[in-house]
Design an enzyme around this catalytic site. Structure first.
Site, PDB file in Angstrom:
ATOM      1  N   GLU A  48       0.807  -1.228   0.000  1.00 41.48           N
ATOM      2  CA  GLU A  48       0.000   0.000   0.000  1.00 41.48           C
ATOM      3  C   GLU A  48       0.838   1.275   0.000  1.00 41.48           C
ATOM      4  OE1 GLU A  48      -0.162  -2.517   2.169  1.00 41.48           O
ATOM      5  OE2 GLU A  48      -0.790  -1.862   4.161  1.00 41.48           O
ATOM      6  N   ASN A  49       2.141   1.156   0.231  1.00 45.85           N
ATOM      7  CA  ASN A  49       2.986   2.339   0.117  1.00 45.85           C
ATOM      8  C   ASN A  49       3.494   2.538  -1.316  1.00 45.85           C
ATOM      9  OD1 ASN A  49       4.483  -0.049   0.727  1.00 45.85           O
ATOM     10  ND2 ASN A  49       6.291   1.170   1.112  1.00 45.85           N
TER      11      ASN A  49
END
Lengths: 223, 220
Positions: A48-49
């Site tokens: 998700e980064n």
């Protein structure tokens, strides 16, 4: 009855992943799933980064502080991988483009409600990270957790006692005793560890269990 | 000639005032404008609201800013990350307001602010404690909650490379919140590792066009 080790639990989930899926693994035990993807099966890991095509841990000397996973551990990029910004990472999640999210859990209800973000501690602040986005947005959510809490109480419950992350999102649960599906007919046992029968599993599970017609015994390698 | 470079961190942060909302980028140490945040901790302002994914680790960066006593409220998805000594103490002593926002919602709220959108409905958080007090709506049979834009008075971001127009290129996963925060700051300040001549950045690779960037400060 010999319960599965954490690595064996991760192995069980890895075995069931379908080639071509885009997958987000939660921090902790779910991260181990990437170690057991069967050879030759092409899977793309999402972080998700802002990473698609995340690889394993870097070799000594190849560490890059700008290449980290969602748990802030050092990682790598596989050929074909890409970088993008946070907002786009969550467009992928919320927009239903991520095929599978595997997350740890404190509790899962018979309806697939997930509780995995806070235990309501008095002293430590809660944190949600991307759990609610993943629970609400991924195409499917699998929970990977010990079958029972440390005090022996069931983690698979009629209704969750802890604050929810999302309702009705979990479709499958991998525990150290069994693999279970959340179905409209109830919690169905797909697989069970050797030496444990349905009655024994029912004793440590709150909702009524049903045995899937094609249930089988888990045969996991020692690890 | 357009030249967004400023020569000092003080100039980069000129105009920060009491009560401002400061968007602080970074995910862990990747993409964190550490020098800018450390410089902000030295400025005499109070009652800041900090928007950051975490509550800082160790004693520098966001942790140092919290420790400086200038922050009234933290908006984040996951406050306790790495070594959250400063955050934990302030939380225990009830010296810091905390708003927990799901990570994707936090990012999208800033996108809405930057895009001039008055908010959005999302399934994320619906039916949970984080939905308390929020407007709800059934859309196509699914429960959604309304989330408002999250603008910043200042956005402090970090990029690998910039030209004097403020066009930015990031490095690997250090991109994270930087592009979205760049759009959501009334004043967007980029700490950059390297300044290059105008025209040398590959136009196809520019991730943040300079229109979003107001000031550049070089910190190799």
């Amino acid at each position: 009855m010999k319960p599965l080790t954490r690595r064996q639990m991760a192995w069980c989930a890895a075995r069931d992943i379908v080639e071509g899926w885009y997958i987000n693994l939660g921090i902790g035990m779910p991260t181990m799933v990437s170690d057991y993807i069967p050879d030759g099966r092409e899977i793309i890991f999402h972080s998700e980064n802002g990473i698609l095509g995340m690889g394993g841990a870097p070799k000594p000397g190849e560490e890059d502080p700008d290449l980290i996973n969602a748990g802030r551990g050092l990682t790598t990029l596989v050929p074909g991988g890409s970088f993008f910004h946070h907002n786009e990472a969550f467009v992928m999640i919320r927009g239903g483009h991520v095929d599978l999210s595997i997350m740890g859990a404190y509790e899962v209800s018979a309806k697939g409600d997930l509780a995995n973000w806070t235990t309501d501690s008095d002293t430590l602040a809660p944190g949600v990270g991307g759990a609610m986005d993943l629970a609400a947005g991924a195409k499917r959510v699998w929970a990977l957790m010990e079958h029972n809490a440390k005090d022996g109480s069931p983690r698979i419950r009629e209704t969750c006692s802890l604050p929810l992350t999302a309702s009705g999102c979990v479709t499958r649960i991998y525990t150290n005793m069994a693999v279970l599906d959340i179905t409209p007919d109830g919690v169905a046992v797909r697989e069970i560890v050797e030496g444990l029968d349905l009655a024994g599993l029912q004793k440590v599970t709150e909702p009524k269990l049903v045995l899937a017609s094609d249930w089988k015994m888990i045969v996991a390698p020692e690890m | 000639m357009i030249d967004k470079r400023v020569e000092s961190f003080a100039a980069a942060l000129a105009g920060v005032k009491d009560g401002d909302v400061i968007l602080c980028s970074g995910f862990g140490k990747a993409g964190e404008p550490r020098a800018l945040i450390d410089a902000l901790a030295e400025i005499d302002v109070r009652d800041l609201t900090v928007v950051s994914n975490n509550g800082g680790s160790g004693v520098n960066g966001v942790a140092g800013l919290l420790k400086s006593g200038r922050v009234r409220k933290l908006i984040c998805s996951y406050p306790r990350s790495g070594d959250p000594v400063v955050f934990d103490q302030l939380y225990r002593e009830q010296k810091l307001e905390l708003e927990i926002v799901p990570q994707g919602t936090m990012s999208e709220r800033m996108r809405a602010a930057g895009a001039g959108i008055g908010g959005f409905f999302t399934r994320t958080g619906a039916g949970t404690r984080l939905a308390e007090g929020k407007e709800t709506r059934m859309i196509d049979g699914q429960l959604h909650i309304f989330e408002k834009p999250l603008p910043g008075d200042f956005a402090l971001i970090m990029a690998q490379c910039a030209d004097r127009w403020g066009n930015l290129i990031y490095r690997k996963a250090a991109r994270n919140f930087n592009p979205v925060m760049a759009t959501a700051g009334k004043v967007t300040v980029a700490q950059i590792a390297e300044l290059v001549d105008l025209g040398t950045l590959d136009p196809e690779a520019i991730a943040t066009p300079g229109i979003y960037v107001d000031r550049l400060v070089v910190s190799p």
